[in-house]
Design a protein around this motif. Structure first.
Motif, mmCIF file in Angstrom:
data_model
loop_
_atom_site.group_PDB
_atom_site.id
_atom_site.type_symbol
_atom_site.label_atom_id
_atom_site.label_comp_id
_atom_site.label_asym_id
_atom_site.label_seq_id
_atom_site.Cartn_x
_atom_site.Cartn_y
_atom_site.Cartn_z
ATOM 1 N N HIS A 20 38.900 23.495 37.811
ATOM 2 C CA HIS A 20 37.598 23.371 38.466
ATOM 3 C C HIS A 20 37.443 22.049 39.227
ATOM 4 O O HIS A 20 38.087 21.055 38.917
ATOM 5 C CB HIS A 20 36.454 23.545 37.459
ATOM 6 C CG HIS A 20 36.341 22.430 36.455
ATOM 7 N ND1 HIS A 20 35.720 21.233 36.725
ATOM 8 C CD2 HIS A 20 36.764 22.347 35.177
ATOM 9 C CE1 HIS A 20 35.767 20.462 35.652
ATOM 10 N NE2 HIS A 20 36.399 21.116 34.692
ATOM 11 N N GLY A 21 36.558 22.080 40.212
ATOM 12 C CA GLY A 21 36.185 20.874 40.938
ATOM 13 C C GLY A 21 35.017 20.190 40.236
ATOM 14 O O GLY A 21 34.676 20.516 39.111
ATOM 15 N N GLY A 22 34.420 19.229 40.931
ATOM 16 C CA GLY A 22 33.267 18.538 40.375
ATOM 17 C C GLY A 22 33.426 17.038 40.332
ATOM 18 O O GLY A 22 32.959 16.381 39.401
ATOM 19 N N SER A 28 33.053 23.055 35.045
ATOM 20 C CA SER A 28 33.479 23.702 33.814
ATOM 21 C C SER A 28 34.475 24.808 34.125
ATOM 22 O O SER A 28 34.426 25.414 35.201
ATOM 23 C CB SER A 28 32.263 24.310 33.114
ATOM 24 O OG SER A 28 32.640 25.204 32.112
ATOM 25 N N LYS A 29 35.326 25.080 33.160
ATOM 26 C CA LYS A 29 36.268 26.187 33.301
ATOM 27 C C LYS A 29 35.547 27.520 33.466
ATOM 28 O O LYS A 29 36.103 28.466 34.010
ATOM 29 C CB LYS A 29 37.222 26.231 32.117
ATOM 30 C CG LYS A 29 36.555 26.540 30.798
ATOM 31 C CD LYS A 29 37.539 26.514 29.658
ATOM 32 C CE LYS A 29 36.790 26.769 28.363
ATOM 33 N NZ LYS A 29 37.661 26.949 27.252
ATOM 34 N N ALA A 30 34.287 27.596 33.041
ATOM 35 C CA ALA A 30 33.506 28.830 33.167
ATOM 36 C C ALA A 30 33.245 29.206 34.625
ATOM 37 O O ALA A 30 32.947 30.367 34.926
ATOM 38 C CB ALA A 30 32.181 28.695 32.420
ATOM 39 N N GLU A 31 33.374 28.257 35.533
ATOM 40 C CA GLU A 31 33.153 28.517 36.962
ATOM 41 C C GLU A 31 34.231 29.409 37.569
ATOM 42 O O GLU A 31 34.108 29.852 38.702
ATOM 43 C CB GLU A 31 33.095 27.200 37.731
ATOM 44 C CG GLU A 31 31.940 26.313 37.341
ATOM 45 C CD GLU A 31 32.024 24.929 37.970
ATOM 46 O OE1 GLU A 31 32.703 24.765 39.004
ATOM 47 O OE2 GLU A 31 31.416 24.010 37.408
ATOM 48 N N ALA A 47 44.319 31.534 34.090
ATOM 49 C CA ALA A 47 44.019 30.676 32.938
ATOM 50 C C ALA A 47 43.164 29.533 33.462
ATOM 51 O O ALA A 47 43.634 28.683 34.214
ATOM 52 C CB ALA A 47 45.305 30.150 32.316
ATOM 53 N N SER A 48 41.891 29.549 33.094
ATOM 54 C CA SER A 48 40.977 28.506 33.546
ATOM 55 C C SER A 48 40.972 27.387 32.513
ATOM 56 O O SER A 48 40.728 27.616 31.331
ATOM 57 C CB SER A 48 39.569 29.093 33.711
ATOM 58 O OG SER A 48 38.664 28.085 34.100
ATOM 59 N N VAL A 49 41.241 26.172 32.977
ATOM 60 C CA VAL A 49 41.409 25.038 32.064
ATOM 61 C C VAL A 49 40.232 24.071 32.151
ATOM 62 O O VAL A 49 39.654 23.872 33.214
ATOM 63 C CB VAL A 49 42.739 24.304 32.362
ATOM 64 C CG1 VAL A 49 42.739 23.695 33.746
ATOM 65 C CG2 VAL A 49 43.037 23.247 31.319
ATOM 66 N N GLU A 50 39.906 23.492 31.025
ATOM 67 C CA GLU A 50 38.922 22.404 30.963
ATOM 68 C C GLU A 50 39.706 21.100 30.938
ATOM 69 O O GLU A 50 40.746 21.025 30.289
ATOM 70 C CB GLU A 50 38.088 22.541 29.687
ATOM 71 C CG GLU A 50 36.780 21.792 29.723
ATOM 72 C CD GLU A 50 35.762 22.468 30.626
ATOM 73 O OE1 GLU A 50 35.545 21.947 31.738
ATOM 74 O OE2 GLU A 50 35.192 23.485 30.244
ATOM 75 N N GLY A 91 42.949 24.888 42.718
ATOM 76 C CA GLY A 91 41.785 24.075 42.433
ATOM 77 C C GLY A 91 41.041 23.713 43.687
ATOM 78 O O GLY A 91 41.649 23.412 44.716
ATOM 79 N N PRO A 92 39.705 23.744 43.633
ATOM 80 C CA PRO A 92 38.899 23.244 44.738
ATOM 81 C C PRO A 92 38.547 21.779 44.497
ATOM 82 O O PRO A 92 38.349 21.356 43.358
ATOM 83 C CB PRO A 92 37.648 24.123 44.669
ATOM 84 C CG PRO A 92 37.507 24.427 43.199
ATOM 85 C CD PRO A 92 38.910 24.479 42.651
#
Length: 166
Positions: A20-22, A28-31, A47-50, A91-92
């Motif tokens: 995720h960006g930010g 959050s990985k939930a995005e 696989a979305s990572v935190e 990733g953005p």
């Protein structure tokens, strides 16, 4: 890691590590849900990572977190029908920056970290999609939000570093 498996195709699935960006501080990985649907409908697992935000841990903690996720994917590939030889990072923004560094450090021992264990597995990936990623942190406009976030990421003022490169 949140894992999204494709409703189409047969395992083993290629896997996209979604970062995720930010501004290295938020998100959050939930995005990943909307992007995950794009990839899974085309036969890719996601696989979305935190990763730890910069306000909590400076660089390279974020890279270590993502390398740990890659090792987890490889360690659990057989369980989830993933192809350990086809792992890509997407990733953005700040996530793209981390993805790019992940893609260019491969199996460089000094970049591994120990987060997530599975140290017997490679953290190298096969490709990167870095969307709108900052690539030259020293060129960020002084005083901008992104420059302040990047300074927090490395734990040092980028304008001072740029003015005193030695």
């Amino acid at each position: 890691v949140d894992l999204y498996l494709p409703p189409v195709g047969l395992p083993p699935y290629p896997c996209v590590l979604w970062i995720h960006g930010g501004s290295w501080n938020y998100g959050s990985k939930a995005e990943a849900a909307a992007d995950a649907a794009f990839f899974t409908s085309r036969g890719f697992a996601v696989a979305s990572v935190e990763y730890r935000p910069a306000w909590q841990s400076t660089w390279p903690a974020q890279l270590h977190d993502c390398k740990g996720a890659v090792r987890w994917i490889r360690a659990n590939a057989a369980t989830y029908g993933l192809d350990p030889a086809r792992i890509y990072a997407f990733g953005p923004s700040a996530g793209g920056h981390i993805a790019a560094v992940l893609g260019t450090t491969g199996d460089v021992p000094s970049t591994h970290g120990t987060i997530g264990g599975n140290l017997g597995y490679s953290s190298a990936i096969q490709g990167v999609i870095a969307f709108a990623a900052p690539s030259d942190l020293l060129a960020l406009p002084a005083g901008s939000c992104i420059e302040l976030s990047a300074s927090a990421l490395i734990g040092y003022s980028l304008p001072i570093l740029a003015a005193n490169p030695t």
